[in-house]
Design a protein around this motif. Structure first.
Motif, PDB file in Angstrom:
ATOM      1  N   PRO A   1    -116.924  -2.487 -40.962  1.00  0.00           N
ATOM      2  CA  PRO A   1    -118.322  -2.859 -40.690  1.00  0.00           C
ATOM      3  C   PRO A   1    -118.556  -4.376 -40.739  1.00  0.00           C
ATOM      4  N   SER A   2    -117.749  -5.101 -41.534  1.00  0.00           N
ATOM      5  CA  SER A   2    -117.882  -6.560 -41.601  1.00  0.00           C
ATOM      6  C   SER A   2    -116.982  -7.258 -40.574  1.00  0.00           C
ATOM      7  N   LYS A   3    -116.441  -6.489 -39.629  1.00  0.00           N
ATOM      8  CA  LYS A   3    -115.645  -6.984 -38.487  1.00  0.00           C
ATOM      9  C   LYS A   3    -114.227  -7.424 -38.829  1.00  0.00           C
ATOM     10  N   LYS A   4    -113.724  -7.081 -40.029  1.00  0.00           N
ATOM     11  CA  LYS A   4    -112.323  -7.357 -40.345  1.00  0.00           C
ATOM     12  C   LYS A   4    -111.463  -6.330 -39.613  1.00  0.00           C
ATOM     13  N   GLU A   5    -110.326  -6.782 -39.065  1.00  0.00           N
ATOM     14  CA  GLU A   5    -109.461  -5.896 -38.298  1.00  0.00           C
ATOM     15  C   GLU A   5    -108.145  -5.642 -39.013  1.00  0.00           C
ATOM     16  N   GLN A   6    -107.652  -4.420 -38.862  1.00  0.00           N
ATOM     17  CA  GLN A   6    -106.328  -4.044 -39.351  1.00  0.00           C
ATOM     18  C   GLN A   6    -105.595  -3.396 -38.180  1.00  0.00           C
ATOM     19  N   LEU A   7    -104.327  -3.709 -38.021  1.00  0.00           N
ATOM     20  CA  LEU A   7    -103.519  -3.182 -36.925  1.00  0.00           C
ATOM     21  C   LEU A   7    -102.249  -2.560 -37.497  1.00  0.00           C
ATOM     22  N   ALA A   8    -101.879  -1.398 -36.990  1.00  0.00           N
ATOM     23  CA  ALA A   8    -100.663  -0.727 -37.459  1.00  0.00           C
ATOM     24  C   ALA A   8    -100.021   0.040 -36.305  1.00  0.00           C
ATOM     25  N   ASP A   9     -98.694   0.107 -36.337  1.00  0.00           N
ATOM     26  CA  ASP A   9     -97.964   0.931 -35.370  1.00  0.00           C
ATOM     27  C   ASP A   9     -98.127   2.397 -35.738  1.00  0.00           C
TER      28      ASP A   9
ATOM     29  N   ALA B   1    -100.838   6.380 -39.195  1.00  0.00           N
ATOM     30  CA  ALA B   1    -100.776   5.039 -39.764  1.00  0.00           C
ATOM     31  C   ALA B   1    -101.705   5.016 -40.973  1.00  0.00           C
ATOM     32  N   ASN B   2    -101.391   4.169 -41.943  1.00  0.00           N
ATOM     33  CA  ASN B   2    -102.217   4.036 -43.145  1.00  0.00           C
ATOM     34  C   ASN B   2    -103.011   2.733 -43.086  1.00  0.00           C
ATOM     35  N   PHE B   3    -104.232   2.803 -43.626  1.00  0.00           N
ATOM     36  CA  PHE B   3    -105.138   1.652 -43.613  1.00  0.00           C
ATOM     37  C   PHE B   3    -105.873   1.559 -44.931  1.00  0.00           C
ATOM     38  N   ASN B   4    -106.446   0.378 -45.184  1.00  0.00           N
ATOM     39  CA  ASN B   4    -107.278   0.164 -46.357  1.00  0.00           C
ATOM     40  C   ASN B   4    -108.739   0.248 -45.903  1.00  0.00           C
ATOM     41  N   ILE B   5    -109.397   1.358 -46.203  1.00  0.00           N
ATOM     42  CA  ILE B   5    -110.805   1.546 -45.845  1.00  0.00           C
ATOM     43  C   ILE B   5    -111.604   1.400 -47.125  1.00  0.00           C
ATOM     44  N   ASP B   6    -112.241   0.216 -47.271  1.00  0.00           N
ATOM     45  CA  ASP B   6    -112.861  -0.132 -48.546  1.00  0.00           C
ATOM     46  C   ASP B   6    -114.327  -0.528 -48.450  1.00  0.00           C
ATOM     47  N   GLU B   7    -114.950  -0.360 -47.272  1.00  0.00           N
ATOM     48  CA  GLU B   7    -116.368  -0.686 -47.109  1.00  0.00           C
ATOM     49  C   GLU B   7    -117.104   0.541 -46.583  1.00  0.00           C
ATOM     50  N   PRO B   8    -118.289   0.819 -47.124  1.00  0.00           N
ATOM     51  CA  PRO B   8    -119.071   1.899 -46.533  1.00  0.00           C
ATOM     52  C   PRO B   8    -119.643   1.458 -45.189  1.00  0.00           C
ATOM     53  N   GLY B   9    -119.808   2.401 -44.290  1.00  0.00           N
ATOM     54  CA  GLY B   9    -120.384   2.114 -42.980  1.00  0.00           C
ATOM     55  C   GLY B   9    -119.506   2.629 -41.861  1.00  0.00           C
ATOM     56  N   LYS B  10    -119.854   2.238 -40.638  1.00  0.00           N
ATOM     57  CA  LYS B  10    -119.119   2.684 -39.454  1.00  0.00           C
ATOM     58  C   LYS B  10    -117.883   1.825 -39.234  1.00  0.00           C
ATOM     59  N   TRP B  11    -116.736   2.482 -39.144  1.00  0.00           N
ATOM     60  CA  TRP B  11    -115.471   1.831 -38.865  1.00  0.00           C
ATOM     61  C   TRP B  11    -115.086   2.154 -37.424  1.00  0.00           C
ATOM     62  N   GLY B  12    -114.750   1.138 -36.661  1.00  0.00           N
ATOM     63  CA  GLY B  12    -114.263   1.356 -35.305  1.00  0.00           C
ATOM     64  C   GLY B  12    -112.788   1.697 -35.345  1.00  0.00           C
ATOM     65  N   VAL B  13    -112.401   2.737 -34.621  1.00  0.00           N
ATOM     66  CA  VAL B  13    -110.994   3.136 -34.527  1.00  0.00           C
ATOM     67  C   VAL B  13    -110.600   3.061 -33.057  1.00  0.00           C
ATOM     68  N   VAL B  14    -109.533   2.318 -32.778  1.00  0.00           N
ATOM     69  CA  VAL B  14    -109.032   2.175 -31.417  1.00  0.00           C
ATOM     70  C   VAL B  14    -107.557   2.540 -31.434  1.00  0.00           C
ATOM     71  N   CYS B  15    -107.170   3.479 -30.594  1.00  0.00           N
ATOM     72  CA  CYS B  15    -105.768   3.873 -30.506  1.00  0.00           C
ATOM     73  C   CYS B  15    -105.281   3.619 -29.080  1.00  0.00           C
ATOM     74  N   LEU B  16    -104.277   2.775 -28.959  1.00  0.00           N
ATOM     75  CA  LEU B  16    -103.620   2.506 -27.685  1.00  0.00           C
ATOM     76  C   LEU B  16    -102.265   3.191 -27.741  1.00  0.00           C
ATOM     77  N   PHE B  17    -101.983   4.050 -26.765  1.00  0.00           N
ATOM     78  CA  PHE B  17    -100.697   4.751 -26.793  1.00  0.00           C
ATOM     79  C   PHE B  17    -100.131   4.910 -25.394  1.00  0.00           C
ATOM     80  N   LYS B  18     -98.831   5.137 -25.371  1.00  0.00           N
ATOM     81  CA  LYS B  18     -98.121   5.268 -24.103  1.00  0.00           C
ATOM     82  C   LYS B  18     -97.153   6.436 -24.213  1.00  0.00           C
ATOM     83  N   ASP B  19     -97.177   7.294 -23.194  1.00  0.00           N
ATOM     84  CA  ASP B  19     -96.170   8.340 -23.098  1.00  0.00           C
ATOM     85  C   ASP B  19     -95.431   8.144 -21.771  1.00  0.00           C
TER      86      ASP B  19
END
Length: 146
Positions: free
Chosen positions: A93-101, A112-130
Motif C-alpha cells: 500500500p505504501s508503494k514498496k515493491e518486492q520481486l521474486a522468481d 514465491a515467499n514475500f514479506n507482507i507487513d502493512e494492512p491494505g490493498k497489495w498489488g500482485v503481478v505475475c508474469l509467466f511464460k510457457d
C-alpha cells in the motif's frame, strides 16, 4: 398487450443471458477463507489460480523471514501446466515493491515467499511464460492486520 409483454420478457432474458455469458467468460474471482486468499483469472487460454497464505498459519517459516507464501497453478484445457518460468511482484500500500522468481514445487505448483507487513490493498503481478507464450495476471490482495 400480453404479446408485447411476452416479447419484452423474452428479449430481456436473451440480453441477460448473453451478459452473464460475457461476464462468465472473464472468469475472475477472489475469496478469503481460513486465513488464505484465493484469486482465479484467465490469461489467454490459461486458467490461473493464486493462493496467498500466511506462513505462520501453515506452521512454516522462511529462512529470510518472509511472512507469506503466494502459490500459483496454471491449467490449459483442464490439464496442469508443469513447465512455467516466471516472476511475481508485490506492491505494498505504501508503494514498496518486492520481486521474486516463481519456484517450481512440482506437480504444477509454483510459488514465491514475500514479506507482507502493512494492512491494505497489495498489488500482485505475475508474469509467466510457457511453451506457447508470455502472459500476465494482476490482482489486489486485501491484507488486514491480525
Amino acid at each position: 398487450m400480453k404479446r408485447y409483454f411476452l416479447l419484452f420478457a423474452i428479449v430481456s432474458l436473451i440480453f441477460a443471458g448473453s451478459s452473464m455469458a460475457t461476464m462468465k467468460g472473464m472468469d475472475h474471482s477472489s475469496s478469503s477463507k481460513d486465513g488464505s486468499f484465493t484469486h482465479t483469472a484467465m490469461a489467454g487460454d490459461i486458467h490461473t489460480e493464486f493462493k496467498v497464505m500466511d506462513l505462520a498459519s501453515m506452521n512454516m517459516t522462511d529462512p529470510d523471514g518472509k511472512t507469506h507464501h503466494v502459490m500459483a497453478t496454471f491449467t490449459r484445457d483442464g490439464e496442469k501446466i508443469s513447465k512455467i518460468a516466471g516472476k511475481m511482484k508485490l506492491v505494498s500500500p505504501s508503494k514498496k515493491e518486492q520481486l521474486a522468481d516463481l519456484k517450481d514445487y512440482g506437480g504444477g505448483i509454483f510459488a514465491a515467499n514475500f514479506n507482507i507487513d502493512e494492512p491494505g490493498k497489495w498489488g500482485v503481478v505475475c508474469l509467466f511464460k510457457d511453451a506457447k507464450g508470455k502472459q500476465t495476471v494482476k490482482f489486489w490482495y486485501p491484507h488486514m492486520a491480525m
